[in-house]
Design an enzyme around this catalytic site. Structure first.
Site, mmCIF file in Angstrom:
data_model
loop_
_atom_site.group_PDB
_atom_site.id
_atom_site.type_symbol
_atom_site.label_atom_id
_atom_site.label_comp_id
_atom_site.label_asym_id
_atom_site.label_seq_id
_atom_site.Cartn_x
_atom_site.Cartn_y
_atom_site.Cartn_z
ATOM 1 N N ARG A 121 -24.788 -47.030 16.609
ATOM 2 C CA ARG A 121 -25.443 -48.383 16.384
ATOM 3 C C ARG A 121 -26.466 -48.846 17.440
ATOM 4 N NH1 ARG A 121 -20.639 -52.467 15.766
ATOM 5 N NH2 ARG A 121 -21.959 -53.915 14.459
ATOM 6 N N PRO A 122 -27.673 -47.867 17.277
ATOM 7 C CA PRO A 122 -28.739 -47.963 18.219
ATOM 8 C C PRO A 122 -29.353 -49.452 18.397
ATOM 9 C CG PRO A 122 -29.483 -46.896 16.176
ATOM 10 C CD PRO A 122 -28.031 -47.091 16.190
ATOM 11 N N ASP A 124 -32.542 -49.594 19.314
ATOM 12 C CA ASP A 124 -34.175 -49.385 19.461
ATOM 13 C C ASP A 124 -35.016 -50.548 18.734
ATOM 14 O OD1 ASP A 124 -32.785 -48.254 17.253
ATOM 15 O OD2 ASP A 124 -34.719 -47.661 16.670
ATOM 16 N N GLN A 125 -34.812 -51.095 17.769
ATOM 17 C CA GLN A 125 -35.706 -51.890 16.797
ATOM 18 C C GLN A 125 -35.548 -53.414 17.719
ATOM 19 O OE1 GLN A 125 -37.594 -51.214 14.583
ATOM 20 N NE2 GLN A 125 -36.552 -49.156 15.017
ATOM 21 N N ILE A 326 -25.093 -48.525 5.233
ATOM 22 C CA ILE A 326 -25.528 -48.960 6.449
ATOM 23 C C ILE A 326 -24.884 -48.280 7.561
ATOM 24 C CG2 ILE A 326 -25.436 -51.162 7.666
ATOM 25 C CD1 ILE A 326 -26.919 -51.641 4.967
ATOM 26 N N ARG A 396 -10.705 -60.857 16.832
ATOM 27 C CA ARG A 396 -12.238 -60.979 17.253
ATOM 28 C C ARG A 396 -12.972 -61.655 16.171
ATOM 29 N NH1 ARG A 396 -15.189 -56.019 17.396
ATOM 30 N NH2 ARG A 396 -16.608 -57.713 17.224
#
Ligand code: EPU
Length: 428
Positions: A121-122, A124-125, A326, A396
């Site tokens: 789950r980066p 970077d964007q 996804i 959660r």
């Protein structure tokens, strides 16, 4: 630490009221940092992610009151305190503190976020967006350091359609100088909700909910009052649960348009659904037809409902295929469903479900939030008793789940974990 126990097979009936949207709440609360006077958010869900964010706002000097689902945040004495460790690591959405603190203070230090393990789950964007606005972003020992002399509006094309990056860039850009344009933006309802709050605070945002969002930066944002949207994923979970184990359930406080892809799939399976303005009635199906699901960005079928839907598909006569485009590893619930007698194979990004089977109660573990929801649904459908550990994941995101299910006639209760079980959990 506790576990949930469910005695399955009892038909559910009645009305359930949906709480405010978790994935809006976790962005709306950090957004309050951007104002210079108190912001009140009505209808927040009582879930652990909200409690953690409340604590984090207090850590940076905010004054927060939270009761009766209403939170008032006075951000005027907040400071740009570094948050490299501790509670930020407990939830994924702590990344919104980056955009909000960068927007207000032009600097932030935030530990890399935690959250459910669903494959890589980066962020970077998000970082690409902050850098385009003029920030320098570095990763130092697991914490992200953001600094800018000033933030200046920019044109940002997202290489991946990302809910988090769209919202985070919006948070940083509302107080930048000049115009920011986010292209290939995500279109989820939660993005519109955050844009509505920011607009009420004085921000200038156009196009939220489309794939191009235009933001004209302003110098100041002020306090306001905002009502959160209902949680479409909680609502979808109760719709699936109603189809799986219900004899007529009315879901109240729902926006049916947010769930069109799910409602279409339930109807395709043979589930009677009657959608009104803010209520949906889910009736008992005569029989369940198999269907295929492919998760997509909004308004496609939500990845967050893929896991709960898989439990329902075990009742369909024939073969159904669920493909998650996804996340690459959102199938940890499958092994647990197999323990309960489900006939499911995983091939790459797809789960192939053969049915119908009668699920059997078993001891299972929730590996993440929506896996937990899938196991609760499976437990309600199963013969005998299901015991679910890892319930902190469920808390959660599902407000008062035990009470809501009891209200529908479910036999579900909490029990403390034994010392032996705690030891096993710690070793896992
Ligand atoms: N992605 C990148 N780079 C980025 C950001 C995302 O490659 O910088 C990829 C992700 O790895 C993923 C895809 O893009 O494959 C979509 O990720 P997105 O950023 O949209 O997800 P998110 O913002 O981290 C939110 C929800 C998730 C939900 C996803 C998709 C919150 C706090 N979380 O996550 O909710 O699954 O959007 O709709 O809003 C949940 O509620 O159980 C949950 C996991």
């Amino acid at each position: 630490m506790e576990k949930l126990k469910i005695a399955g097979g009892y038909p559910l009936k009645g009305t359930v009221r949906i709480s405010g949207a978790k994935n809006s709440a976790v962005a709306l609360i950090p957004a309050t940092i951007l104002a210079d006077s108190p912001v009140t958010i009505e209808g927040l869900p009582e879930i652990s992610d909200v409690e953690i964010l409340k604590d984090l706002l207090e850590e940076i000097g905010g004054t927060v009151q939270f009761s009766n689902n209403e939170m008032t945040v006075d951000p005027s004495s907040m400071i740009s305190m570094p948050l490299p460790n501790g509670k930020v690591k407990k939830l994924r959405a702590s990344y919104y503190l980056m955009g909000a603190m960068l927007g207000r203070f032009k600097k932030a230090v935030i530990g890399l976020p935690g959250g459910c393990h669903l494959g890589p789950r980066p962020i970077d964007q998000h970082i690409k967006g902050f850098e385009a606005l003029g920030a320098s972003v570095t990763n130092e020992q697991g914490a992200i350091y953001l600094r800018a002399d000033e933030l200046v509006g920019a044109r940002i094309y997202l290489d991946v359609v990302s809910v988090g990056a769209t919202i985070n860039i919006m948070l940083a850009a509302v107080r930048a100088k000049g115009r920011t344009i986010i292209e290939n933006a995500a279109k989820e309802p939660e993005i519109i909700d955050v844009a509505t709050l920011l607009t009420n605070m004085g921000a200038k945002i156009k196009g939220a909910g489309t794939d191009v969002i235009r933001i004209d930066g302003v110098d100041e944002l002020h306090g306001c009052r905002h009502t959160i949207i209902p949680d479409r994923i909680e609502a979808g979970t109760y719709l699936i649960l109603g189809a799986a184990a219900g004899e007529g359930i009315l879901i109240d406080n729902i926006i049916p348009q947010h769930l069109e892809s799910l409602i279409a799939k339930l109807r395709e399976m043979g589930v009677p659904i009657d959608a009104k303005d803010d209520q949906v009635f889910v009736g008992k199906a005569e029989a369940f037809k198999p269907v295929d699901i492919k998760t997509l960005v909004y308004p496609g079928f939500p990845t967050d409902l893929q896991q709960p839907f898989t439990s329902l598909l075990t009742r369909a006569k024939g073969t159904s295929v669920v493909t998650d485009t996804i996340y690459s590893a959102r199938f940890k619930h499958i092994d647990e469903l197999r323990r309960m007698n489900a006939n499911i194979k995983v091939e790459g990004r797809s789960a192939i479900i053969s049915g119908p089977v009668q699920l059997q109660g078993a001891k299972v573990k929730a590996s993440d939030l929506r896996a937990g929801a899938a196991l609760v649904i499976a437990g309600l459908m199963a013969e005998g008793i299901t015991e679910i550990t890892g319930v902190e994941h469920i808390y959660r995101g599902y407000s008062h789940i035990v009470e809501k299910l009891e209200g529908l006639g479910a036999t579900i209760w909490k029990e403390d974990l034994s010392n032996e079980e705690i030891e096993q959990m710690n070793q896992a």
